[in-house]
Structures are given as structure tokens and as C-alpha cells.
Design a protein around this motif. Sequence first.
Motif, PDB file in Angstrom:
ATOM      1  N   MET A 205      28.791  31.234  50.887  1.00  0.00           N
ATOM      2  CA  MET A 205      27.917  31.760  49.834  1.00  0.00           C
ATOM      3  C   MET A 205      26.570  32.215  50.368  1.00  0.00           C
ATOM      4  SD  MET A 205      28.749  29.369  46.533  1.00  0.00           S
ATOM      5  CE  MET A 205      27.492  30.204  45.594  1.00  0.00           C
ATOM      6  N   GLU A 206      26.092  31.595  51.427  1.00  0.00           N
ATOM      7  CA  GLU A 206      24.832  32.037  52.005  1.00  0.00           C
ATOM      8  C   GLU A 206      24.957  33.405  52.657  1.00  0.00           C
ATOM      9  OE1 GLU A 206      22.458  27.953  53.162  1.00  0.00           O
ATOM     10  OE2 GLU A 206      23.939  28.725  54.563  1.00  0.00           O
ATOM     11  N   MET A 207      26.180  33.807  53.001  1.00  0.00           N
ATOM     12  CA  MET A 207      26.405  35.099  53.648  1.00  0.00           C
ATOM     13  C   MET A 207      26.785  36.192  52.657  1.00  0.00           C
ATOM     14  SD  MET A 207      25.890  34.099  56.756  1.00  0.00           S
ATOM     15  CE  MET A 207      26.447  35.487  57.725  1.00  0.00           C
ATOM     16  N   ALA A 208      27.312  35.813  51.495  1.00  0.00           N
ATOM     17  CA  ALA A 208      27.848  36.793  50.547  1.00  0.00           C
ATOM     18  C   ALA A 208      26.742  37.605  49.895  1.00  0.00           C
ATOM     19  CB  ALA A 208      28.671  36.086  49.481  1.00  0.00           C
ATOM     20  N   ASP A 209      26.980  38.909  49.771  1.00  0.00           N
ATOM     21  CA  ASP A 209      26.075  39.794  49.044  1.00  0.00           C
ATOM     22  C   ASP A 209      26.511  39.951  47.592  1.00  0.00           C
ATOM     23  OD1 ASP A 209      24.403  40.556  51.305  1.00  0.00           O
ATOM     24  OD2 ASP A 209      26.163  41.629  52.038  1.00  0.00           O
ATOM     25  N   LEU A 210      27.806  39.787  47.370  1.00  0.00           N
ATOM     26  CA  LEU A 210      28.358  39.946  46.027  1.00  0.00           C
ATOM     27  C   LEU A 210      29.589  39.054  45.900  1.00  0.00           C
ATOM     28  CD1 LEU A 210      27.912  41.677  43.432  1.00  0.00           C
ATOM     29  CD2 LEU A 210      29.595  43.282  44.349  1.00  0.00           C
ATOM     30  N   ILE A 211      29.628  38.265  44.844  1.00  0.00           N
ATOM     31  CA  ILE A 211      30.793  37.422  44.556  1.00  0.00           C
ATOM     32  C   ILE A 211      31.553  38.044  43.393  1.00  0.00           C
ATOM     33  CG2 ILE A 211      31.573  35.184  43.705  1.00  0.00           C
ATOM     34  CD1 ILE A 211      29.352  33.867  45.212  1.00  0.00           C
ATOM     35  N   LEU A 212      32.814  38.360  43.614  1.00  0.00           N
ATOM     36  CA  LEU A 212      33.652  38.962  42.584  1.00  0.00           C
ATOM     37  C   LEU A 212      34.731  37.969  42.184  1.00  0.00           C
ATOM     38  CD1 LEU A 212      34.093  42.580  44.019  1.00  0.00           C
ATOM     39  CD2 LEU A 212      32.366  41.742  42.412  1.00  0.00           C
ATOM     40  N   VAL A 213      34.770  37.621  40.920  1.00  0.00           N
ATOM     41  CA  VAL A 213      35.803  36.725  40.399  1.00  0.00           C
ATOM     42  C   VAL A 213      36.955  37.597  39.903  1.00  0.00           C
ATOM     43  CG1 VAL A 213      36.359  34.921  38.737  1.00  0.00           C
ATOM     44  CG2 VAL A 213      34.081  35.001  39.785  1.00  0.00           C
ATOM     45  N   ASN A 214      38.046  37.584  40.655  1.00  0.00           N
ATOM     46  CA  ASN A 214      39.189  38.449  40.353  1.00  0.00           C
ATOM     47  C   ASN A 214      40.068  37.834  39.262  1.00  0.00           C
ATOM     48  OD1 ASN A 214      40.851  40.694  40.653  1.00  0.00           O
ATOM     49  ND2 ASN A 214      42.050  39.763  42.295  1.00  0.00           N
ATOM     50  N   LYS A 215      41.027  38.617  38.785  1.00  0.00           N
ATOM     51  CA  LYS A 215      42.001  38.206  37.755  1.00  0.00           C
ATOM     52  C   LYS A 215      41.314  37.909  36.425  1.00  0.00           C
ATOM     53  CE  LYS A 215      45.038  36.246  41.308  1.00  0.00           C
ATOM     54  NZ  LYS A 215      45.863  35.101  41.748  1.00  0.00           N
ATOM     55  N   ALA A 216      40.211  38.620  36.167  1.00  0.00           N
ATOM     56  CA  ALA A 216      39.489  38.445  34.901  1.00  0.00           C
ATOM     57  C   ALA A 216      40.157  39.304  33.830  1.00  0.00           C
ATOM     58  CB  ALA A 216      38.018  38.828  35.071  1.00  0.00           C
ATOM     59  N   ASP A 217      41.339  38.893  33.406  1.00  0.00           N
ATOM     60  CA  ASP A 217      42.074  39.619  32.378  1.00  0.00           C
ATOM     61  C   ASP A 217      43.012  38.647  31.668  1.00  0.00           C
ATOM     62  OD1 ASP A 217      44.718  39.556  33.907  1.00  0.00           O
ATOM     63  OD2 ASP A 217      43.498  40.716  35.293  1.00  0.00           O
ATOM     64  N   GLY A 218      43.451  39.011  30.471  1.00  0.00           N
ATOM     65  CA  GLY A 218      44.377  38.185  29.713  1.00  0.00           C
ATOM     66  C   GLY A 218      43.843  36.790  29.438  1.00  0.00           C
TER      67      GLY A 218
END
Length: 324
Positions: free
Chosen positions: A185-198
Motif C-alpha cells: 500500500m505504501e507503493m500503490a498509486d491507485l487501489i482498484l477494487v475489482n468485481k464491483a458488480d451484482g
Amino acid sequence: MTTDNLLTPLLRGDRRALSRAITLVESTRPDHRDRAGRLIAALPDSTALRIGLSGTPGVGKSTFIEAFGTMLTEQGLRVAVLAVDPSSTRSGGSILGDKTRMELLSRNPRAYVRPSPSSAHLGGVARRTREAIRLCEAAGHDVVLIETVGVGQSETLVAQMSDLFILLLAPAGGDELQGVKRGIMEMADLILVNKADGDLLPPARRTVADYAGALRLLRKRPQDPDGFPKAMPVSATTGAGLPEAWSCMRHLADWRREAGHFDRIRAEQARDWFMAELQGGLLAQLDAPDARVRIGDLGARVTQGALPPVEAARQMLDWLRQPR
């Protein structure tokens, strides 16, 4: 093919030349390494955007890359995907099945998908991923996506060779990263939470909120504008959130260019590349035939208890310093 004969079609965007060039830089033969070095040195500078992508197993990295890459090609961009496949510690082999998981993107004329084995190289990327990135840029690709083998404390090396580092997570997976949050997390520029459907949409939104709160607790980095790093929901299946995620990536890259961080980070990455090559060259000396014989002799004495491990290592280092 000679370096000159390979360089000209590569700069024209010839896919076969690009594949041959990557095969060349991945080779360990001394004559191939010399040709690869000359080829890399002859490549022009590039303004392509390098995006590193990591994530937990089963989060849908390949599905996301196919959907995201297809969206970029529909916008007129040329996309290259460097997918690193884990190698067996027993046989050394790799499945290299990323092309089958990205069937549509691999057939897209504006995209290029290249799976490579990790070959027991740590850090989530292959030994020659940096060279492969430069080759893809020289071939005219606007965006280069680097997919790591999977998330872990050592899978942050991709952040040292990309302009943006994207972390892909699954809904309701907050506890999965407890052991690696400080590394990833200290390296990430963007966190994307996938499977955001249904049915997963509500837990995905909660997961985004959880990580957004966690990101606010991390130390502010000079290369981040207000609001970054951030967490967002996306769905590789429906395409929801992908345009917004791409907009955030472009905004962050543009801000870093204007603020001078973009060139500074790339200069630091060039130094990292130099250090990696230096360390690799030193380790290669241990793989020479005469060195392997010397190591075998010292190792046998250590096994028999006739020589302490520290003393054996000192003798080996002294042997390497001797002119031959």
C-alpha cells in the motif's frame, strides 16, 4: 538477425521484430547479451506511460487487463502487455497461459501481449522486464502494462520500473493483505477494487471505503497530488469504473510531469536498473564453470564440518578477486 536489421523494423512497429527483440534480451547467451545491450542503447527515448499492476490471486488481473486494454485501444491507443508467469522451482518451467486468458486482447491489432517466465527471479517481474518495456515503447506502444506474478511483500519491484503502480483487490478482502499492507500500500498509486458488480457491489463499496481510510493514515508522498493515492471500485466484467480509473491515471501522470516528479522518478529508476544489472553481473560470475567447481569444493568441506560457512564464503570472495 543483426542488431541493425532488428532495430529498423522494430521502430516501424513490426510485431515479429518486437517478439524477436524480447527473445533476444531474455537470452542468457553471452553473444546475445552483447547484441541486446547494443540494441537497447540504440533505442530512442519514449513518452509512453508505464503502468505496473499487481493483485491478490484470483482477483481477476488478466480479466481486468483485457477489459482495460481493450478500452484503451478503442480510444486509438496502442497497448503492450508484459505478463510475468511464475516459474516452477522444481522444473523451472512456466505455463505462460496469459494469452489464453486475454484471448480478445491478444488478437487486437492495436495490442501486443507477451507472457514471460519469472525464472525464479524475485520481485514479481522477470529479469529482463525493464528491457522488454523499452522495446515495447520503441515499437510505438502508448501504454505498457506490466502484470506481476501476484501480490506479496516482494512484489513491489514493478513500482521501480513503472510510472504508475496499480493494486487490484477483491471485495471484502480486507484481511487478506494484513501481512503485506506496509509493503504494497505504501507503493500503490491507485487501489482498484475489482468485481464491483451484482451481489458484490455493496461489499466492494465497503472495501473501497476501508482502504480509502487506510490510505489517509499513510505518510504523504511528495509525488502525490491532493486526493492520491486513492481507492476506487471497478468491474472488469461490466466495464464500470474503468473510464474513471483511466482518467485518474492520466491526471496523476500529467500532474507528476508538470511538477517535475515524472522525470525524477524515471531517473531514479534508471539508477535502480544500473544497480540490478551490476548485481546480476556479479552473481553471473558465480555461475561460471570454474566458479561452480570452487563452490562445490568449499561446499563439500562445509558439509563435512571441515570449514565454517563464514570462512568458506570469505575464501570464495577472495578467489573471485584474484585476476584470471
